[in-house]
Design a protein around this motif. Structure first.
Motif, PDB file in Angstrom:
ATOM      1  N   LEU A  70       0.820  -0.963  -0.019  1.00  0.00           N
ATOM      2  CA  LEU A  70      -0.044   0.196   0.105  1.00  0.00           C
ATOM      3  C   LEU A  70       1.004   1.750  -0.243  1.00  0.00           C
ATOM      4  CD1 LEU A  70      -3.071  -0.876   2.159  1.00  0.00           C
ATOM      5  CD2 LEU A  70      -3.001  -0.370   0.068  1.00  0.00           C
ATOM      6  N   ILE A  71       1.837   1.151   0.942  1.00  0.00           N
ATOM      7  CA  ILE A  71       2.598   2.623   0.671  1.00  0.00           C
ATOM      8  C   ILE A  71       3.782   2.756  -0.879  1.00  0.00           C
ATOM      9  CG2 ILE A  71       5.133   3.275   1.345  1.00  0.00           C
ATOM     10  CD1 ILE A  71       4.104   1.953   3.908  1.00  0.00           C
ATOM     11  N   PHE A  72       3.911   1.463  -1.291  1.00  0.00           N
ATOM     12  CA  PHE A  72       4.632   1.625  -2.389  1.00  0.00           C
ATOM     13  C   PHE A  72       3.429   2.070  -3.566  1.00  0.00           C
ATOM     14  CE2 PHE A  72       9.295   0.347  -2.930  1.00  0.00           C
ATOM     15  CZ  PHE A  72       8.950   0.017  -1.495  1.00  0.00           C
ATOM     16  N   ARG A  73       2.251   1.525  -3.159  1.00  0.00           N
ATOM     17  CA  ARG A  73       1.070   2.278  -4.205  1.00  0.00           C
ATOM     18  C   ARG A  73       0.942   3.632  -4.475  1.00  0.00           C
ATOM     19  NH1 ARG A  73      -4.585   2.398  -3.332  1.00  0.00           N
ATOM     20  NH2 ARG A  73      -5.852   2.824  -4.835  1.00  0.00           N
ATOM     21  N   ALA A  74       1.013   4.351  -3.234  1.00  0.00           N
ATOM     22  CA  ALA A  74       0.891   5.482  -2.370  1.00  0.00           C
ATOM     23  C   ALA A  74       2.056   6.111  -2.873  1.00  0.00           C
ATOM     24  CB  ALA A  74       0.055   6.042  -1.251  1.00  0.00           C
ATOM     25  N   LEU A  75       3.470   6.145  -2.857  1.00  0.00           N
ATOM     26  CA  LEU A  75       4.062   6.746  -2.935  1.00  0.00           C
ATOM     27  C   LEU A  75       4.408   6.959  -4.278  1.00  0.00           C
ATOM     28  CD1 LEU A  75       6.755   6.013  -0.401  1.00  0.00           C
ATOM     29  CD2 LEU A  75       5.000   7.617  -0.201  1.00  0.00           C
ATOM     30  N   LYS A  76       4.646   6.158  -5.134  1.00  0.00           N
ATOM     31  CA  LYS A  76       5.083   5.665  -6.609  1.00  0.00           C
ATOM     32  C   LYS A  76       4.332   6.224  -7.390  1.00  0.00           C
ATOM     33  CE  LYS A  76       7.595   4.321  -8.491  1.00  0.00           C
ATOM     34  NZ  LYS A  76       9.002   5.008  -9.359  1.00  0.00           N
ATOM     35  N   ASN A 147       2.165 -13.357  -5.105  1.00  0.00           N
ATOM     36  CA  ASN A 147       1.411 -13.020  -3.545  1.00  0.00           C
ATOM     37  C   ASN A 147       2.646 -12.869  -2.168  1.00  0.00           C
ATOM     38  OD1 ASN A 147       1.889 -15.893  -3.448  1.00  0.00           O
ATOM     39  ND2 ASN A 147       0.182 -16.226  -2.495  1.00  0.00           N
ATOM     40  N   GLU A 148       3.275 -12.496  -3.101  1.00  0.00           N
ATOM     41  CA  GLU A 148       4.821 -11.672  -2.441  1.00  0.00           C
ATOM     42  C   GLU A 148       5.325 -10.395  -2.176  1.00  0.00           C
ATOM     43  OE1 GLU A 148       6.772 -14.008  -0.272  1.00  0.00           O
ATOM     44  OE2 GLU A 148       7.522 -12.090   0.170  1.00  0.00           O
ATOM     45  N   SER A 149       4.612 -10.315  -0.959  1.00  0.00           N
ATOM     46  CA  SER A 149       5.165  -8.735  -1.385  1.00  0.00           C
ATOM     47  C   SER A 149       6.689  -8.417  -1.283  1.00  0.00           C
ATOM     48  CB  SER A 149       4.611  -7.994   0.597  1.00  0.00           C
ATOM     49  OG  SER A 149       5.888  -8.757   0.919  1.00  0.00           O
ATOM     50  N   SER A 150       7.339  -9.279  -0.990  1.00  0.00           N
ATOM     51  CA  SER A 150       8.842  -8.174  -1.278  1.00  0.00           C
ATOM     52  C   SER A 150       9.028  -8.265  -2.316  1.00  0.00           C
ATOM     53  CB  SER A 150       9.769  -9.164  -0.389  1.00  0.00           C
ATOM     54  OG  SER A 150       9.653 -10.495  -1.308  1.00  0.00           O
ATOM     55  N   GLU A 151       8.569  -8.582  -3.196  1.00  0.00           N
ATOM     56  CA  GLU A 151       8.503  -8.646  -4.844  1.00  0.00           C
ATOM     57  C   GLU A 151       8.025  -7.650  -5.409  1.00  0.00           C
ATOM     58  OE1 GLU A 151       8.946 -13.240  -6.177  1.00  0.00           O
ATOM     59  OE2 GLU A 151      10.170 -13.343  -5.122  1.00  0.00           O
ATOM     60  N   ILE A 152       6.301  -7.891  -5.109  1.00  0.00           N
ATOM     61  CA  ILE A 152       5.577  -6.701  -5.383  1.00  0.00           C
ATOM     62  C   ILE A 152       6.487  -5.377  -5.040  1.00  0.00           C
ATOM     63  CG2 ILE A 152       3.182  -5.852  -5.455  1.00  0.00           C
ATOM     64  CD1 ILE A 152       1.897  -8.648  -4.257  1.00  0.00           C
ATOM     65  N   ILE A 153       6.656  -5.150  -4.107  1.00  0.00           N
ATOM     66  CA  ILE A 153       6.907  -3.255  -3.968  1.00  0.00           C
ATOM     67  C   ILE A 153       8.024  -3.723  -5.163  1.00  0.00           C
ATOM     68  CG2 ILE A 153       5.866  -3.421  -1.672  1.00  0.00           C
ATOM     69  CD1 ILE A 153       9.413  -3.826  -0.742  1.00  0.00           C
ATOM     70  N   VAL A 280       5.796  11.103   6.327  1.00  0.00           N
ATOM     71  CA  VAL A 280       5.846  11.539   4.222  1.00  0.00           C
ATOM     72  C   VAL A 280       4.075  11.467   4.196  1.00  0.00           C
ATOM     73  CG1 VAL A 280       7.156   9.783   1.858  1.00  0.00           C
ATOM     74  CG2 VAL A 280       8.142  10.137   4.398  1.00  0.00           C
ATOM     75  N   PRO A 281       4.504  12.629   2.970  1.00  0.00           N
ATOM     76  CA  PRO A 281       2.891  12.714   2.769  1.00  0.00           C
ATOM     77  C   PRO A 281       2.486  10.716   1.877  1.00  0.00           C
ATOM     78  CG  PRO A 281       4.289  14.222   1.573  1.00  0.00           C
ATOM     79  CD  PRO A 281       5.246  13.648   2.664  1.00  0.00           C
ATOM     80  N   GLY A 282       1.346  10.748   1.841  1.00  0.00           N
ATOM     81  CA  GLY A 282       0.646   9.471   1.374  1.00  0.00           C
ATOM     82  C   GLY A 282       1.335   8.485   2.525  1.00  0.00           C
ATOM     83  N   VAL A 283       1.652   8.788   3.809  1.00  0.00           N
ATOM     84  CA  VAL A 283       1.585   7.640   4.355  1.00  0.00           C
ATOM     85  C   VAL A 283       0.748   7.067   5.464  1.00  0.00           C
ATOM     86  CG1 VAL A 283       3.639   5.971   6.041  1.00  0.00           C
ATOM     87  CG2 VAL A 283       4.335   7.141   3.427  1.00  0.00           C
ATOM     88  N   ALA A 284       0.512   8.272   5.891  1.00  0.00           N
ATOM     89  CA  ALA A 284      -0.597   7.474   7.145  1.00  0.00           C
ATOM     90  C   ALA A 284      -2.230   7.196   6.456  1.00  0.00           C
ATOM     91  CB  ALA A 284      -0.702   9.631   7.950  1.00  0.00           C
ATOM     92  N   GLU A 285      -2.680   7.446   5.458  1.00  0.00           N
ATOM     93  CA  GLU A 285      -3.567   7.276   5.150  1.00  0.00           C
ATOM     94  C   GLU A 285      -3.408   5.421   5.181  1.00  0.00           C
ATOM     95  OE1 GLU A 285      -1.491   9.843   3.400  1.00  0.00           O
ATOM     96  OE2 GLU A 285      -3.236  11.739   4.135  1.00  0.00           O
ATOM     97  N   THR A 286      -2.912   5.018   4.768  1.00  0.00           N
ATOM     98  CA  THR A 286      -2.194   3.579   4.137  1.00  0.00           C
ATOM     99  C   THR A 286      -1.611   2.308   5.926  1.00  0.00           C
ATOM    100  OG1 THR A 286       0.478   3.550   4.827  1.00  0.00           O
ATOM    101  CG2 THR A 286      -0.425   3.880   2.587  1.00  0.00           C
ATOM    102  N   VAL A 287      -1.922   3.498   7.044  1.00  0.00           N
ATOM    103  CA  VAL A 287      -1.852   3.459   8.332  1.00  0.00           C
ATOM    104  C   VAL A 287      -3.192   2.896   9.122  1.00  0.00           C
ATOM    105  CG1 VAL A 287      -0.892   3.058  10.829  1.00  0.00           C
ATOM    106  CG2 VAL A 287       0.108   4.043   8.707  1.00  0.00           C
ATOM    107  N   ASN A 288      -3.936   2.432   9.325  1.00  0.00           N
ATOM    108  CA  ASN A 288      -4.983   1.981   9.844  1.00  0.00           C
ATOM    109  C   ASN A 288      -5.137   1.119  11.224  1.00  0.00           C
ATOM    110  OD1 ASN A 288      -7.604   1.182  10.256  1.00  0.00           O
ATOM    111  ND2 ASN A 288      -8.907   1.422   8.790  1.00  0.00           N
TER     112      ASN A 288
END
Ligand SMILES: N[C@@H](CCC(=O)N[C@@H](CS)C(=O)NCC(=O)O)C(=O)O
Length: 326
Positions: A70-76, A147-153, A280-288
């Motif tokens: 989610l963080i990479f989706r936001a920052l990229k 379904n491997e997060s390290s590769e998705i990022i 960092v802008p965009g990150v707080a929104e990924t924290v629930n």
């Protein structure tokens, strides 16, 4: 909590009997790559080109591995190109579900399926294994890309740059060897270390996980005392991979997973670093936080049988971090 066996859901907790009480994480099985030209990546098959609107990300806001994506989706700058569904925070007899009776739980916005395991059997009717998030789904082929997060990022880091024009690079070529080394230690003793501590079913297995976890936190505290980020003066994937564990540390891992030699707030550098990354802008929104705290305490009956959610300390992630001079 359970797993699929030849496409059939079986409600079963992790098997720690065969490993002397140790929690051993299984390998993700869908390992294709989206590449700029659609050629096959380091594993899997080719044909996954970086097209806008083609992919869908299934996450849990509770999950530190899904959180990375989610963080990479936001920052990229991928939010307009890759849609998202978020599971319900409670992972009970059917595993992750698409129930919607909780703020932020979207349901399966693509197919309206009831469970995450329904998605896995849609991709492979004979699938055997754990049903984990994150899942990167291809709407065109109707299958799981990865379904491997390290590769998705890593896919998110660069595969869509031609589409988005966003060239932020969290995995710079020249630093990959050092990033790998730091990632390895952090993965083994911190990211997975908290799980190995929390899911251990013998004293020996717990001890073997919890001491190395705090050794690494001490090492990180020292490293971050004279440099702003793990690799120096710029943020890399190593920082984001650490962040998703640190943000859960005091609300969840300290108490629920018995990682309680110290709290995050007892480490001045790590705590300020966590706040800086949060800001960092965009990150707080990924924290629930309600999903994070609710998930762990209500989903692990063997650890917290009455599913009571603790009140937890009140932490101010927006407080100034003061790390600019570093
Ligand atoms: N290797 C995976 C691990 C993902 C993972 O373990 N996710 C957890 C949630 S935090 C999960 O879905 N667990 C369900 C299960 O193990 O049955 C990744 O990093 O993507």
């Amino acid at each position: 909590m359970g797993l699929l066996v030849d496409g059939k859901w079986t409600d079963k907790w992790y098997d720690t009997k065969s490993t002397g009480g140790k929690f051993v994480r299984s390998q993700a099985q869908f390992r294709n790559w989206i590449t700029p030209d659609g050629r096959a990546g380091a594993s899997g098959v080719g044909g996954f080109t970086p097209d806008s609107g083609r992919y869908h990300l299934y996450v849990s806001y509770a999950c530190p591995w899904a959180h990375r994506t989610l963080i990479f989706r936001a920052l990229k700058g991928l939010e307009a190109h890759i849609s998202v569904s978020a599971v319900h925070p409670d992972m009970l007899t059917e595993g992750w579900t698409f129930e919607r009776d909780e703020d932020g739980a979207t349901g399966d916005t693509l197919y309206g399926l009831p469970f995450a395991h329904s998605l896995y059997t849609k991709a492979d009717p004979a699938y055997s294994g754990r049903v984990t998030v994150p899942v990167l789904w291809d709407k065109e082929r109707e299958t799981i890309v990865s379904n491997e997060s390290s590769e998705i990022i890593r896919m998110f880091n660069s595969a869509f740059d031609g589409l988005t024009g966003n060239h932020l690079d969290f995995w710079p070529e020249a630093e990959r060897a050092e990033i790998e080394e730091v990632n390895q230690r952090i993965y083994d003793t911190v990211n997975n270390g908290v799980y190995k501590s929390g899911f251990a079913t013998t004293q020996a297995a717990y001890d073997a996980a919890v001491y190395p976890l705090f050794d690494t936190l001490e090492w990180l505290e020292a490293r971050l005392s004279n440099q702003r980020y793990l690799m120096g003066d710029h943020i890399t994937e190593a920082d984001w991979r650490l962040f998703t564990t640190l943000i859960r540390f005091d609300p969840v891992y300290h108490l629920h997973f018995k990682c309680n030699r110290k709290r995050l707030v007892d480490y001045p550098n790590l705590w300020a670093y966590t706040r800086e990354l949060y800001q960092v802008p965009g990150v707080a929104e990924t924290v629930n936080m309600p999903h994070i705290v609710g998930h762990y305490h209500r989903s692990h009956a063997s650890i917290n049988p009455h599913a009571i959610v603790p009140i937890n300390p009140i932490l101010d992630y927006d407080a100034p971090h003061g790390r600019e001079p570093l």
